[in-house]
Design a protein around this motif. Structure first.
Motif, PDB file in Angstrom:
ATOM      1  N   SER A 173       0.834  -1.197   0.000  1.00 59.44           N
ATOM      2  CA  SER A 173       0.000   0.000   0.000  1.00 59.44           C
ATOM      3  C   SER A 173       0.871   1.250   0.000  1.00 59.44           C
ATOM      4  N   TYR A 174       0.407   2.265  -0.724  1.00 56.48           N
ATOM      5  CA  TYR A 174       1.109   3.561  -0.766  1.00 56.48           C
ATOM      6  C   TYR A 174       0.373   4.484   0.209  1.00 56.48           C
ATOM      7  N   LEU A 175       0.755   4.412   1.482  1.00 57.44           N
ATOM      8  CA  LEU A 175      -0.020   5.045   2.543  1.00 57.44           C
ATOM      9  C   LEU A 175       0.051   6.567   2.542  1.00 57.44           C
ATOM     10  N   ALA A 176       0.907   7.139   1.712  1.00 57.28           N
ATOM     11  CA  ALA A 176       0.954   8.596   1.592  1.00 57.28           C
ATOM     12  C   ALA A 176      -0.282   9.135   0.884  1.00 57.28           C
ATOM     13  N   ASP A 177      -0.951   8.283   0.127  1.00 49.97           N
ATOM     14  CA  ASP A 177      -2.189   8.673  -0.554  1.00 49.97           C
ATOM     15  C   ASP A 177      -3.355   8.467   0.409  1.00 49.97           C
ATOM     16  N   PRO A 178      -4.181   9.490   0.662  1.00 44.69           N
ATOM     17  CA  PRO A 178      -5.275   9.353   1.639  1.00 44.69           C
ATOM     18  C   PRO A 178      -6.239   8.216   1.337  1.00 44.69           C
ATOM     19  N   ILE A 179      -6.301   7.760   0.093  1.00 49.00           N
ATOM     20  CA  ILE A 179      -7.225   6.666  -0.226  1.00 49.00           C
ATOM     21  C   ILE A 179      -6.689   5.328   0.263  1.00 49.00           C
ATOM     22  N   ALA A 180      -5.375   5.214   0.493  1.00 48.54           N
ATOM     23  CA  ALA A 180      -4.783   3.939   0.897  1.00 48.54           C
ATOM     24  C   ALA A 180      -5.198   3.504   2.302  1.00 48.54           C
ATOM     25  N   PRO A 181      -5.087   4.365   3.332  1.00 46.32           N
ATOM     26  CA  PRO A 181      -5.516   3.929   4.666  1.00 46.32           C
ATOM     27  C   PRO A 181      -6.985   3.522   4.719  1.00 46.32           C
ATOM     28  N   LEU A 182      -7.829   4.155   3.911  1.00 39.32           N
ATOM     29  CA  LEU A 182      -9.241   3.780   3.878  1.00 39.32           C
ATOM     30  C   LEU A 182      -9.409   2.357   3.357  1.00 39.32           C
ATOM     31  N   SER A 228      -5.171   0.413  -4.326  1.00 39.96           N
ATOM     32  CA  SER A 228      -5.338   1.073  -5.638  1.00 39.96           C
ATOM     33  C   SER A 228      -4.689   2.450  -5.685  1.00 39.96           C
ATOM     34  N   GLU A 229      -3.375   2.472  -5.810  1.00 40.22           N
ATOM     35  CA  GLU A 229      -2.674   3.734  -6.016  1.00 40.22           C
ATOM     36  C   GLU A 229      -1.834   3.645  -7.285  1.00 40.22           C
ATOM     37  N   SER A 230      -1.545   4.805  -7.839  1.00 33.92           N
ATOM     38  CA  SER A 230      -0.884   4.840  -9.144  1.00 33.92           C
ATOM     39  C   SER A 230       0.485   4.179  -9.158  1.00 33.92           C
ATOM     40  N   ILE A 231       1.165   4.158  -8.019  1.00 35.67           N
ATOM     41  CA  ILE A 231       2.493   3.547  -8.001  1.00 35.67           C
ATOM     42  C   ILE A 231       2.436   2.081  -8.417  1.00 35.67           C
ATOM     43  N   PHE A 232       1.309   1.406  -8.119  1.00 37.94           N
ATOM     44  CA  PHE A 232       1.207  -0.019  -8.443  1.00 37.94           C
ATOM     45  C   PHE A 232       0.796  -0.249  -9.893  1.00 37.94           C
ATOM     46  N   VAL A 233       0.398   0.822 -10.563  1.00 36.44           N
ATOM     47  CA  VAL A 233       0.247   0.764 -12.017  1.00 36.44           C
ATOM     48  C   VAL A 233       1.608   0.984 -12.655  1.00 36.44           C
ATOM     49  N   ALA A 234       2.287   2.045 -12.210  1.00 33.50           N
ATOM     50  CA  ALA A 234       3.603   2.354 -12.768  1.00 33.50           C
ATOM     51  C   ALA A 234       4.585   1.200 -12.567  1.00 33.50           C
ATOM     52  N   GLN A 235       4.447   0.486 -11.438  1.00 35.90           N
ATOM     53  CA  GLN A 235       5.358  -0.622 -11.122  1.00 35.90           C
ATOM     54  C   GLN A 235       4.683  -1.982 -11.270  1.00 35.90           C
ATOM     55  N   GLY A 236       3.592  -2.029 -12.054  1.00 35.53           N
ATOM     56  CA  GLY A 236       2.814  -3.254 -12.179  1.00 35.53           C
ATOM     57  C   GLY A 236       3.607  -4.458 -12.634  1.00 35.53           C
ATOM     58  N   GLN A 237       4.424  -4.272 -13.644  1.00 31.04           N
ATOM     59  CA  GLN A 237       5.192  -5.412 -14.161  1.00 31.04           C
ATOM     60  C   GLN A 237       6.204  -5.897 -13.138  1.00 31.04           C
ATOM     61  N   ARG A 238       6.823  -4.960 -12.424  1.00 31.24           N
ATOM     62  CA  ARG A 238       7.815  -5.363 -11.422  1.00 31.24           C
ATOM     63  C   ARG A 238       7.152  -6.115 -10.263  1.00 31.24           C
ATOM     64  N   VAL A 239       5.986  -5.631  -9.832  1.00 32.89           N
ATOM     65  CA  VAL A 239       5.256  -6.321  -8.768  1.00 32.89           C
ATOM     66  C   VAL A 239       4.893  -7.735  -9.218  1.00 32.89           C
ATOM     67  N   THR A 240       4.429  -7.861 -10.453  1.00 30.52           N
ATOM     68  CA  THR A 240       4.056  -9.171 -10.988  1.00 30.52           C
ATOM     69  C   THR A 240       5.263 -10.110 -11.035  1.00 30.52           C
ATOM     70  N   GLU A 241       6.394  -9.589 -11.455  1.00 35.39           N
ATOM     71  CA  GLU A 241       7.609 -10.413 -11.529  1.00 35.39           C
ATOM     72  C   GLU A 241       8.059 -10.862 -10.141  1.00 35.39           C
ATOM     73  N   LEU A 242       7.979  -9.962  -9.160  1.00 34.20           N
ATOM     74  CA  LEU A 242       8.368 -10.324  -7.799  1.00 34.20           C
ATOM     75  C   LEU A 242       7.402 -11.349  -7.208  1.00 34.20           C
ATOM     76  N   ALA A 243       6.113 -11.180  -7.492  1.00 31.84           N
ATOM     77  CA  ALA A 243       5.130 -12.145  -7.007  1.00 31.84           C
ATOM     78  C   ALA A 243       5.420 -13.533  -7.569  1.00 31.84           C
TER      79      ALA A 243
END
Length: 331
Positions: A173-182, A228-243
């Motif tokens: 989670s990208y907790l700096a975005d107010p939508i993340a803690p929610l 659902s924060e933009s960082i996980f779109v920008a880093q989507g492929q890397r997250v998928t590869e690590l998973a």
């Protein structure tokens, strides 16, 4: 005779001067509206995930450089830059601002209370304090919301349905975005009845990802979910590869392409359709509509995607009941 000639010359010069003035006036270009697009995502007008939005504008008659001027301003993955770029929108004399993230919207509102602001599918504008209600948005902001906290709990439930034996879930989670803690709060409330424990890791930059996966391995995480924060779109492929490397079955928050390039599952709106709809808000505002007269829209259809190739690589068998409700299955 000379006097007559002078009068004729004067008349000629006067007429020419008027002609020049009229020609100069005719050559003054008509002012075209200026749109400032404020986003987390790197890229340009022709290289980003918001192509459907810009295509929607073109279909409505807005050609960049001809009938509209568009400035694509990205914080390049550093959310702390939003206030500075919001001020840049004012310096550029934007007639309208479009924002793709909640921090971007907050920065835009802090910078101006008069320039109309259009949300391009933000998480929850009411609970993050951007507007008082959806039907008649207050202030100078309207657009589209994605109902993100509610959808986060749906993703968690689908993840448990698909892999019934799991009990430990890594949440990025990208907790700096107010939508993340929610989202995290909503999932934590839903986790206990499902028999799940969440391991929440705050991701501020791409460099935080490897450490989060290493920690998850030590904590015996059995599955992965991202908020659902933009960082996980920008880093989507890397997250998928690590998973894949850590053999963590994952549920992703953005279905565009992630399942196609190897992600196990995703549950999301048709994002292209949503952001294309946002173009109509820009059109109506530029044609004179008031922000308060444009209710904030929410999606009514979501899409559930499953990649059976990824499931096989993880040694998983997706229950038939889960496959039956999927909108898209890659075999």
């Amino acid at each position: 005779m000379l006097e007559v000639r002078r009068r004729g010359l004067t008349t000629l010069l006067g007429g020419t001067a008027v002609g020049w003035a009229l020609a100069a006036h005719a050559q003054v270009p008509e002012k075209i509206p200026r749109l400032c697009f404020l986003t987390f995502d790197p890229g340009t007008l022709t290289s980003n995930r918001f192509g459907a939005f810009f295509e929607g504008l073109r279909d409505l008659g807005y050609a960049n450089g001809q009938t509209i001027s568009i400035d694509y301003l990205s914080v390049e993955g550093n959310g702390e830059r939003f206030p500075a770029l919001a001020e840049e929108c004012l310096r550029l004399k934007a007639d309208i601002i479009a924002v793709s993230t909640t921090p971007g919207a907050q920065a835009a509102i802090a910078a101006t209370r008069t320039i109309p602001i259009i949300m391009i599918g933000l998480g929850d504008p009411v609970r993050t304090g951007l507007v008082g209600n959806l039907a008649r948005p207050s202030g100078n902001i309207t657009g589209l919301s994605l109902m993100v906290p509610e959808v986060a709990t749906k993703r968690l439930g689908l993840l448990k349905d698909a892999i019934p034996g799991i009990s430990q879930v890594l949440v990025l989670s990208y907790l700096a975005d107010p939508i993340a803690p929610l989202q995290v709060k909503a999932m934590q409330e839903a986790a206990q009845p499902l028999g799940l424990t969440l391991q929440v890791h705050d991701i501020r930059t791409a460099n935080d990802l490897p450490a989060a996966f290493d920690a998850a391995a030590r904590e015996h995480a059995e599955a992965l979910l991202t908020t659902s924060e933009s960082i996980f779109v920008a880093q989507g492929q890397r997250v998928t590869e690590l998973a894949a490397r850590y053999k963590l079955p994952a549920m992703y928050c953005f279905s565009n392409d992630v399942v196609d390039f190897g992600g196990l599952m995703a549950y999301d709106v048709n994002y292209s359709r949503v952001i294309r709809r946002a173009a109509s808000y820009v059109d109506r505002i530029l044609k004179g509509a008031k922000v308060s007269d444009l209710p904030i829209e929410q999606p009514i259809k979501f899409e559930f995607s499953i990649n059976l190739k990824a499931a096989k690589a993880l040694g998983l068998t997706i229950p038939p009941g889960v496959l039956a409700i999927a909108d898209k299955v890659i075999e």
